[in-house]
Design an enzyme around this catalytic site. Structure first.
Site, short mmCIF file in Angstrom:
data_model
loop_
_atom_site.label_atom_id
_atom_site.label_comp_id
_atom_site.label_asym_id
_atom_site.label_seq_id
_atom_site.Cartn_x
_atom_site.Cartn_y
_atom_site.Cartn_z
N ALA A 32 0.87 -1.19 0.00
CA ALA A 32 0.00 0.00 0.00
C ALA A 32 0.91 1.23 0.00
O ALA A 32 0.83 2.10 0.86
CB ALA A 32 -0.97 0.01 1.18
N HIS A 37 7.06 5.73 1.81
CA HIS A 37 7.87 4.63 1.27
C HIS A 37 8.78 5.13 0.15
O HIS A 37 9.95 4.78 0.06
CB HIS A 37 6.97 3.53 0.68
CG HIS A 37 6.09 2.85 1.68
ND1 HIS A 37 4.72 2.88 1.61
CD2 HIS A 37 6.39 2.09 2.77
CE1 HIS A 37 4.21 2.16 2.60
NE2 HIS A 37 5.19 1.68 3.32
N SER A 188 0.17 3.72 5.43
CA SER A 188 -0.76 2.90 4.64
C SER A 188 -2.14 2.90 5.30
O SER A 188 -3.16 2.71 4.64
CB SER A 188 -0.25 1.46 4.55
OG SER A 188 1.05 1.47 4.03
#
Ligand code: AMP
Length: 282
Positions: A32, A37, A188
């Site tokens: 996700a 990230h 996420s």
């Protein structure tokens, strides 16, 4: 972009590239993918020839079946997202079987007490699960450098301890928390926030920044009481813990010392979504 679901295939590929002297950066994730990230992946690409991104929702680090079941899984979208970035990314998206071979259990670790604080207290067995998956992924990917976000500061400390204790041949790099314009740390879990909660969630970082200012002149106890009062007044967010801790031991500070470095940590529920955040204080 190459996507592997099988550990022996990615191991063979990495081995070949290592024979060509390629360096590997590694970003373990549960998918996700979001801009938080992405900031880790970009850093890994800057510092290594190839970046491996693992996408694996690790069952042994969840103490709550419902949380595990509801954790967002968006593999196709994640792959497309990474594809736009660079051709020097490899994705490793294994099955539970590939990692655990029918024995989905965490190993037991000692992290010199780091595992009992904060997330360790509120999520039973969480760091045994983290230690198990990170150690296995390091053995498979054999990275030169591995990138972890300060968003999960305790996890970062535990991974450093894991590497030290087992003498693992990898350098751990901590990366700054990446935030939305509102100040809310990318997560996420944010995708699952209902609109009212999403609107209120930046309150967490706002409170942390004010706590930081107050910490300049006030004791940890007074700052903690102030934060608890702010959350008590907020109808949308339920505080699980707010802790000011020494960054090396992660133990709650009793008496401030000029020679020590502190950080404030928070976990709060926005409805049924659990959010965490933290901030450097000095
Ligand atoms: P996760 O997929 O939540 O397990 O996160 C994978 C990695 O990304 C972990 O090292 C996290 O600390 C890091 N990460 C997650 N959110 C952020 C963020 N907002 N800023 C920086 N790093 C993050």
């Amino acid at each position: 972009m190459m996507v592997f679901t099988n550990k022996s295939e990615i191991q063979d590929y990495i081995l070949k590239k290592k024979e060509q002297q390629k360096s590997f950066g590694f970003v373990p994730t549960m998918g996700a993918l979001h801009n938080g990230h992405l900031s880790l992946v970009k850093k890994a690409l800057q510092e290594n020839d190839i970046c491996v991104v693992s996408i694996f929702v690790n069952p042994t680090q969840f103490d709550n079946d419902e949380d595990l079941k509801k954790y967002p899984r968006t593999l196709e979208k994640d792959i497309k997202f990474l594809e736009t970035l660079s051709k020097f990314i490899l994705v490793y998206a294994p099955s539970v079987q590939d990692i655990y071979q029918g024995n989905t259990k965490a190993e037991h670790f000692s992290f010199d007490g780091l595992e009992f604080e904060m997330e360790g207290e509120f999520r039973q067995g969480h760091f045994n699960g983290v230690g198990t998956i990170v150690k296995r992924l390091f053995e498979i990917v054999t990275p030169n450098n591995a990138y972890f976000g300060e968003k999960d500061f305790q996890q970062l400390a535990i991974v450093k301890k894991l590497v030290e204790k087992y003498n693992l041949p990898v350098i751990i790099k901590g990366c700054k928390i990446f935030r939305e314009d509102s100040g809310l740390a990318y997560s996420s879990r944010n995708e699952r926030l209902k609109p009212d909660y999403k609107k209120e969630a930046p309150f967490i970082y706002k409170t942390l920044t004010t706590a930081k200012k107050k910490f300049g002149t006030k004791s940890a106890k007074l700052v903690t009481e102030w934060v608890e009062k702010q959350f008590a007044k907020n109808k949308f967010l339920e505080l699980e813990y707010f802790i000011i801790a020494d960054v090396t031991t992660l133990k709650t500070v009793k008496r401030k010392s000029k020679t020590k470095t502190y950080r404030a940590f928070v976990a709060a529920y926005a409805g049924d979504i659990r959010l965490i955040d933290n901030i450097a204080l000095n």
